[in-house]
Write a protein that holds these residues in place. Structure first.
Motif, PDB file in Angstrom:
ATOM      1  N   GLN A  65       8.823  -5.309  11.143  1.00 10.02           N
ATOM      2  CA  GLN A  65       9.844  -5.926  10.405  1.00 10.02           C
ATOM      3  C   GLN A  65       9.972  -7.407  10.779  1.00 10.02           C
ATOM      4  OE1 GLN A  65      13.848  -4.473  10.379  1.00 10.02           O
ATOM      5  NE2 GLN A  65      13.838  -4.199  12.611  1.00 10.02           N
ATOM      6  N   HIS A  66       9.951  -7.666  12.200  1.00  8.87           N
ATOM      7  CA  HIS A  66      10.056  -9.214  12.560  1.00  8.87           C
ATOM      8  C   HIS A  66       8.629  -9.831  12.632  1.00  8.87           C
ATOM      9  CE1 HIS A  66      14.052  -8.389  13.889  1.00  8.87           C
ATOM     10  NE2 HIS A  66      13.659  -7.177  14.753  1.00  8.87           N
ATOM     11  N   LEU A  67       7.553  -9.156  12.264  1.00  5.61           N
ATOM     12  CA  LEU A  67       6.265  -9.525  12.168  1.00  5.61           C
ATOM     13  C   LEU A  67       5.906 -10.147  10.898  1.00  5.61           C
ATOM     14  CD1 LEU A  67       4.031  -7.113  14.332  1.00  5.61           C
ATOM     15  CD2 LEU A  67       5.002  -9.451  15.143  1.00  5.61           C
ATOM     16  N   VAL A  68       6.567  -9.645   9.864  1.00  2.00           N
ATOM     17  CA  VAL A  68       6.219  -9.906   8.444  1.00  2.00           C
ATOM     18  C   VAL A  68       7.455 -10.432   7.739  1.00  2.00           C
ATOM     19  CG1 VAL A  68       4.153  -8.386   8.269  1.00  2.00           C
ATOM     20  CG2 VAL A  68       6.664  -7.709   7.735  1.00  2.00           C
ATOM     21  N   ALA A  69       8.579 -10.720   8.286  1.00  2.00           N
ATOM     22  CA  ALA A  69       9.970 -11.067   7.628  1.00  2.00           C
ATOM     23  C   ALA A  69       9.731 -12.287   6.843  1.00  2.00           C
ATOM     24  CB  ALA A  69      11.053 -11.191   8.816  1.00  2.00           C
ATOM     25  N   HIS A  70       8.823 -13.313   7.465  1.00  2.00           N
ATOM     26  CA  HIS A  70       8.706 -14.743   6.705  1.00  2.00           C
ATOM     27  C   HIS A  70       7.800 -14.525   5.696  1.00  2.00           C
ATOM     28  CE1 HIS A  70       5.668 -13.968   9.886  1.00  2.00           C
ATOM     29  NE2 HIS A  70       4.998 -14.978   9.505  1.00  2.00           N
ATOM     30  N   LEU A  71       7.026 -13.300   5.336  1.00  2.00           N
ATOM     31  CA  LEU A  71       5.890 -13.232   4.425  1.00  2.00           C
ATOM     32  C   LEU A  71       6.348 -12.947   2.995  1.00  2.00           C
ATOM     33  CD1 LEU A  71       2.986 -11.573   6.462  1.00  2.00           C
ATOM     34  CD2 LEU A  71       3.770 -14.080   6.124  1.00  2.00           C
ATOM     35  N   ASP A  72       5.956 -13.225   2.002  1.00  2.00           N
ATOM     36  CA  ASP A  72       6.538 -12.817   0.785  1.00  2.00           C
ATOM     37  C   ASP A  72       5.322 -11.865   0.089  1.00  2.00           C
ATOM     38  OD1 ASP A  72       7.440 -12.720  -2.109  1.00  2.00           O
ATOM     39  OD2 ASP A  72       6.470 -14.527  -2.753  1.00  2.00           O
ATOM     40  N   THR A  73       6.104 -10.815   0.315  1.00  2.00           N
ATOM     41  CA  THR A  73       5.187  -9.551  -0.052  1.00  2.00           C
ATOM     42  C   THR A  73       5.966  -8.422  -0.953  1.00  2.00           C
ATOM     43  OG1 THR A  73       5.737  -8.218   1.939  1.00  2.00           O
ATOM     44  CG2 THR A  73       3.971  -9.591   2.293  1.00  2.00           C
ATOM     45  N   PHE A  74       5.091  -7.560  -1.789  1.00  2.00           N
ATOM     46  CA  PHE A  74       5.673  -6.585  -2.484  1.00  2.00           C
ATOM     47  C   PHE A  74       6.478  -5.538  -1.564  1.00  2.00           C
ATOM     48  CE2 PHE A  74       2.341  -7.903  -5.382  1.00  2.00           C
ATOM     49  CZ  PHE A  74       3.181  -8.221  -6.609  1.00  2.00           C
ATOM     50  N   ALA A  75       6.016  -5.433  -0.508  1.00  2.00           N
ATOM     51  CA  ALA A  75       6.715  -4.231   0.404  1.00  2.00           C
ATOM     52  C   ALA A  75       8.109  -4.832   0.913  1.00  2.00           C
ATOM     53  CB  ALA A  75       5.810  -4.121   1.537  1.00  2.00           C
ATOM     54  N   LYS A  76       8.111  -6.325   1.325  1.00  2.00           N
ATOM     55  CA  LYS A  76       9.270  -6.891   1.751  1.00  2.00           C
ATOM     56  C   LYS A  76      10.372  -6.681   0.680  1.00  2.00           C
ATOM     57  CE  LYS A  76      11.466 -11.208   3.047  1.00  2.00           C
ATOM     58  NZ  LYS A  76      11.120 -12.642   3.319  1.00  2.00           N
ATOM     59  N   ALA A  77      10.045  -7.272  -0.660  1.00  2.00           N
ATOM     60  CA  ALA A  77      10.681  -7.111  -1.892  1.00  2.00           C
ATOM     61  C   ALA A  77      11.342  -5.656  -2.342  1.00  2.00           C
ATOM     62  CB  ALA A  77       9.969  -7.642  -3.058  1.00  2.00           C
ATOM     63  N   ALA A  78      10.460  -4.590  -1.876  1.00  2.00           N
ATOM     64  CA  ALA A  78      10.881  -3.448  -2.168  1.00  2.00           C
ATOM     65  C   ALA A  78      11.827  -2.965  -0.978  1.00  2.00           C
ATOM     66  CB  ALA A  78       9.875  -2.648  -2.268  1.00  2.00           C
ATOM     67  N   THR A  79      11.841  -3.389  -0.155  1.00  2.00           N
ATOM     68  CA  THR A  79      12.724  -3.020   1.007  1.00  2.00           C
ATOM     69  C   THR A  79      14.204  -3.911   0.773  1.00  2.00           C
ATOM     70  OG1 THR A  79      10.736  -2.947   2.650  1.00  2.00           O
ATOM     71  CG2 THR A  79      12.997  -3.296   3.365  1.00  2.00           C
ATOM     72  N   VAL A  80      14.105  -4.856   0.266  1.00  2.00           N
ATOM     73  CA  VAL A  80      15.033  -5.525  -0.139  1.00  2.00           C
ATOM     74  C   VAL A  80      15.958  -4.760  -1.037  1.00  2.00           C
ATOM     75  CG1 VAL A  80      16.395  -7.635  -0.653  1.00  2.00           C
ATOM     76  CG2 VAL A  80      14.500  -7.629   1.215  1.00  2.00           C
ATOM     77  N   ASP A  81      15.198  -4.523  -2.427  1.00  2.00           N
ATOM     78  CA  ASP A  81      15.970  -4.211  -3.561  1.00  2.00           C
ATOM     79  C   ASP A  81      15.922  -2.730  -3.444  1.00  2.00           C
ATOM     80  OD1 ASP A  81      15.519  -6.797  -4.337  1.00  2.00           O
ATOM     81  OD2 ASP A  81      13.889  -6.331  -5.524  1.00  2.00           O
TER      82      ASP A  81
END
Length: 469
Positions: free
Chosen positions: A198-214
């Motif tokens: 999570q701390h390695l990719v928190a600054h990236l705009d990815t589908f996985a991050k959006a799904a994690t937030v939503d």
């Protein structure tokens, strides 16, 4: 992860641990959590019968007595069933009517079962070995790409140089993130909420991050899976009805999950393009190395996905399992006469242990990327990549004179203990003469010859002779 050695000690004020600690290798005296370590201990039931196995632990038990990694827990119930069946058959044979059959079937069916189990085991191990080769390729490509970014990519002057330094450290973090994201993808863990990523990719705009937030509720279910006592015991004992669907998180998703490793590669490719555009990779060979290693990471992504999604065809698996069980069921009928009655019960159980053990081993290692004890230790591989990136970034690019023109550089060791500066004063002709003599001295050492004369006619004093010319 980067910075010059000793930079922390030069500060007038001590920095906070969160400001100086790498998430993978901490400065001395700073304790940073390792996201790749096993949280449980070897005394925990979860740790003992689940995996992957911690390769750093060593057991002194004889190999045939070890349970950690053994297939025995998963064949206890089948063996109990076989024992009950053999007991029933033996009781009928001894108390009611003889029902033994010719043992010729042991030979005929045994040959067929042997072929089937051999095919099952060889194909399963081939997948296991191929998965290991892909992760070795991943480590190699990560090291090469990290070295290109850190050593061959130049840094500009002034404030731009500091930005370039931080950009290169970020790129090295993304190389680590690719390996960790690949591990989670192979285990059907599509989100970015895991401690090691999570701390390695928190600054990236990815589908996985959006799904994690939503989808926080689905993320919570993924992180807090509590199967319960009976379900856990069923999984340990290999009960198929207790096994969870590993793709459950993917099926529950209500929005695109993307492909996190592939998206990370897109960021690395864009970073490389900008290095080239800015003239920070001026040598075309280095540009080619960067793009080739990114392509290698993509090959690893598709190759591991192929291993994961192309198991042994289900028809083969079903047929081999059915043939094996038919053979085991017929065993007590064939062992009644040769073993004289009651001895057929333990004889059947022993034979079933051997046959079913080989069958279950093939099933155990067919998917090498899971969490079974015998699966590949993906956490260890990811930790190695992270440590390698830290090692690469721990020193700035060195000028040749800094390490070649050193008094500790023993250029002709073991022939001579003299350093670089000493040999600089002796002239080129003497250096070349010493190199030739080094070959002869090495040959004499390998052959065990101690009486060969040295240039001065003395024996056994070549170090003194060459260091005091």
């Amino acid at each position: 992860m980067g910075g010059k050695p000793g930079a922390i000690n030069n500060n007038s004020q001590a920095a906070a641990p969160e400001d100086i600690a790498s998430p993978f290798q901490s400065p001395r005296g700073v304790q940073a959590p390792n996201p790749f370590s096993r949280k449980n201990t070897s005394l925990d039931l979860d740790d003992y019968f689940a995996g992957p196995r911690d390769m750093q632990k060593h057991s002194k038990w004889p190999i045939f007595m070890q349970l950690h990694g053994s297939i025995l827990p998963k064949i206890i119930l089948p063996l109990l069933a076989v024992g009950a069946w053999a007991t029933a058959v033996t009781l009928i044979h001894m108390k009611v009517s003889p029902i033994n059959i010719s043992s010729i079937l042991l030979t005929v069916l045994g040959f067929v079962v042997g072929l089937g189990l051999s095919f099952r085991s060889s194909t399963a191990y081939e997948r296991y070995a191929e998965g290991r080769r892909y992760f070795a390729q991943l480590i190699l490509a990560s090291q090469n790409l990290g070295r290109v970014y850190w050593v061959h990519a130049t840094e500009r002057q002034g404030e731009q140089g500091q930005k370039d330094l931080l950009a290169k450290l970020t790129a090295l973090n993304l190389i680590v993130a690719f390996g960790v994201a690949l591990k989670h993808k192979l285990r059907f863990e599509p989100y970015t909420c895991y401690d090691d990523v999570q701390h390695l990719v928190a600054h990236l705009d990815t589908f996985a991050k959006a799904a994690t937030v939503d989808e926080p509720d689905k993320v919570h279910k993924t992180l807090n899976r509590n199967p319960g006592f009976f379900k856990s015991v069923g999984e340990y004992l290999g009960v198929s009805f207790a096994e969870s669907n590993p793709r459950k998180a993917l099926k529950r998703a209500e929005r695109p999950l993307g492909n996190l490793p592939l998206e990370i590669l897109s960021y690395l490719a864009a970073f490389t393009d900008e290095l080239v555009a800015n003239g920070q990779l001026p040598v075309s060979m280095h540009q080619t190395m960067a793009y080739n290693n990114i392509m290698t990471l993509n090959d690893v992504l598709t190759g591991t996905d192929r291993v994961l999604s192309t198991p042994l065809p289900i028809a083969y698996s079903i047929a081999i399992a059915q043939i094996t069980w038919v053979y085991v069921i017929l065993l007590p009928f064939q062992l009644l006469e040769p073993l004289k009655g009651w001895i057929a019960i333990p004889g059947t159980v022993a034979a079933a242990y051997i046959i079913l053990g080989i069958l279950f081993i093939g099933r155990e290692i067919e998917n090498p990327f899971g969490r079974d004890v015998n699966d590949l230790p993906l956490e260890t591989f990811c930790a190695q990549i992270a440590a390698d990136m830290d090692v690469i970034a721990s020193r700035p690019k060195r000028r040749n004179a800094e390490w070649i023109e050193s008094t500790e550089n023993r250029v002709l060791w073991p022939l001579s203990q003299a350093g670089w500066h000493t040999w600089m004063d002796r002239g080129e002709e003497r250096i070349r003469e010493a190199v030739v003599h080094k070959v002869e001295a090495t040959f004499d050492g390998l052959k065990g010859v101690h009486d060969r004369a040295h240039p001065d006619g003395k024996v056994g004093e070549h170090k003194t002779t060459w260091d005091h010319v």
